[in-house]
Design a protein around this motif. Sequence first.
Motif, mmCIF file in Angstrom:
data_model
loop_
_atom_site.group_PDB
_atom_site.id
_atom_site.type_symbol
_atom_site.label_atom_id
_atom_site.label_comp_id
_atom_site.label_asym_id
_atom_site.label_seq_id
_atom_site.Cartn_x
_atom_site.Cartn_y
_atom_site.Cartn_z
ATOM 1 N N ARG A 169 82.007 56.722 -18.029
ATOM 2 C CA ARG A 169 80.323 57.261 -17.723
ATOM 3 C C ARG A 169 79.392 57.669 -18.338
ATOM 4 O O ARG A 169 78.256 56.686 -18.537
ATOM 5 N N LEU A 170 79.704 58.491 -19.150
ATOM 6 C CA LEU A 170 78.441 58.904 -20.011
ATOM 7 C C LEU A 170 77.815 58.183 -21.491
ATOM 8 O O LEU A 170 76.965 57.727 -21.940
ATOM 9 N N HIS A 172 77.084 55.287 -20.645
ATOM 10 C CA HIS A 172 75.486 54.175 -20.427
ATOM 11 C C HIS A 172 74.941 54.896 -19.932
ATOM 12 O O HIS A 172 73.915 54.939 -19.125
ATOM 13 N N THR A 173 74.930 55.674 -20.728
ATOM 14 C CA THR A 173 73.318 57.193 -20.996
ATOM 15 C C THR A 173 72.388 55.924 -21.473
ATOM 16 O O THR A 173 72.518 55.241 -22.311
ATOM 17 N N PRO A 174 71.199 56.016 -20.951
ATOM 18 C CA PRO A 174 70.495 55.229 -21.764
ATOM 19 C C PRO A 174 70.141 55.859 -23.044
ATOM 20 O O PRO A 174 69.651 57.130 -23.217
ATOM 21 N N ILE A 177 67.858 58.737 -23.594
ATOM 22 C CA ILE A 177 68.124 60.473 -23.902
ATOM 23 C C ILE A 177 69.153 60.684 -24.146
ATOM 24 O O ILE A 177 69.019 61.974 -24.424
ATOM 25 N N SER A 178 69.698 59.665 -24.668
ATOM 26 C CA SER A 178 70.654 60.462 -26.172
ATOM 27 C C SER A 178 69.506 60.446 -27.393
ATOM 28 O O SER A 178 70.280 61.331 -27.656
ATOM 29 N N VAL A 206 76.507 63.661 -24.092
ATOM 30 C CA VAL A 206 75.109 62.707 -24.137
ATOM 31 C C VAL A 206 75.129 62.229 -25.105
ATOM 32 O O VAL A 206 74.386 60.799 -24.418
ATOM 33 N N SER A 207 74.602 62.244 -26.280
ATOM 34 C CA SER A 207 74.453 61.489 -27.692
ATOM 35 C C SER A 207 75.843 60.073 -28.034
ATOM 36 O O SER A 207 75.474 59.221 -27.973
ATOM 37 N N ALA A 210 77.154 56.520 -26.038
ATOM 38 C CA ALA A 210 76.182 56.050 -25.622
ATOM 39 C C ALA A 210 75.958 55.024 -26.841
ATOM 40 O O ALA A 210 75.593 54.037 -27.335
#
Length: 474
Positions: A169-170, A172-174, A177-178, A206-207, A210
């Motif tokens: 799921r992470l 797909h972080t934009p 934001i990454s 978070v980084s 993606a």
Amino acid sequence: MKTIQAVARYLPEKCGGIQIRLSELLPVLQAYGVESKIAAAQDSKYENTYTHNGIEVYRYPVFPRPKAEPNHGESPHGRFEYFAHWLKEQKADIYHQHQWTPKCGLPHLRLAKELGMATVVSIRLPNPVCQRETLMLNGQEVCDGKIDRVRCSHCCGVSREISDTVIKRLAHTPLSISNLASGLLYQLKKAPAPLNTTATALLTPVSVPAYVVARRRGLLEMAEFADRIVTLSERLYETLLLNGVPQEKLIICKTGVPDVFLTSAQNVKKIPNKNLRVIFLGRWNRNKGLHILVEAVKSLPPDLPIELTIYGSAVDDERYRQKIIQSIKNEPRIRIAETLTREELPSVLATYDILALPAQWFDVRPMSILEAHTAKLPVLGSDVGGVNELIKHNVDGLLLPPTDVQAWAEAFARLSEDPNLLDKLRQGIQPVRTMSMEAADTVTLYKSILKEKAAQTESNFSNPLNFKQVISSR
């Protein structure tokens, strides 16, 4: 035939093997009727043009400096319009890109394709497929190179306590934001604990996932816009296939040593010496593994006759260099010498007994092995991709576990105590591939792409080859 050769930087700046080999190859290609210009990025607001080694060099501005991720430069960097204007004016037949970074990446390749040029990308480093940029799983073992968002994320520091489902799921972080998370993490890395450890635990997930996804997307976009993707090794060819690059796009064209190396090295006579003379060539970078050699030599009995000479080139990590310098202060058998010029290299190499190459990463095609073999030096190398394609174990060198200090020390002891082994390895060295061979194969590649492009234009359909293409020998 007119070509544009694109790189992220160029001489006379301090550069690595990509730029040095290119500067040596282009004059040879010129003798085959291939006209070339260099397009190279520079951290500047302005463009400029100059001549280096007889080749015109256009330096296009990159400002401000782009973020390191996504590494293929998903969006055009600042002042990209300068590059675009210059490239449109060139009306070249072939655009050949030698790096894959935000300064020389997807936007540049895509533009060349849109302008109707035949397009080639050479992959000379593992960074298009590996988030760590080493192809070493968890930094310890050789990886197959398949891009997997879960495995690659764990390899790059995402906690194993985070489930596969959450990582997917992470992923797909934009990217905006990454990039923000990555920037914050960089700023907080020097903060005192527990702030830095908490930041790493929270921001890495978070980084990284993606970025892994973006890396694979960039690789497939490369395959879309490149007529051919050139690899330098069998292993990297298989890795690209594993990641979905179409086989008809891939070709193996291996680099060769400058022809002048052959005569320069052969004209040097070795002076007898009771010590085993070992040479290390490479950047001050932990991935080069110099610390393994230093610890191996220091662990040997004080009376074992061995000399290790370090010819460090560019400094990637000053702290690493200082650490090595401190560690050898009381070791008279290890010395640091001045950086060699390309002109000095063949004759200096020929005065040593063996080259040590303790690579801690996937070194795609380390030219130092071919240069050493040209000078009749066997090579002690790490048993990792790229290195083990050029060394035949116990024939023209020895392959050793990359991180096993004891194994390296034992190999030095064997070679020092058994001169017959060194002679055997010398005799096992075969003739090496030369730059003239590489140039001839490169011209063949260019002509085949142009011929195919002309046929496609004429008949409005493609007929891709469905077999593995190899246009070079060792």
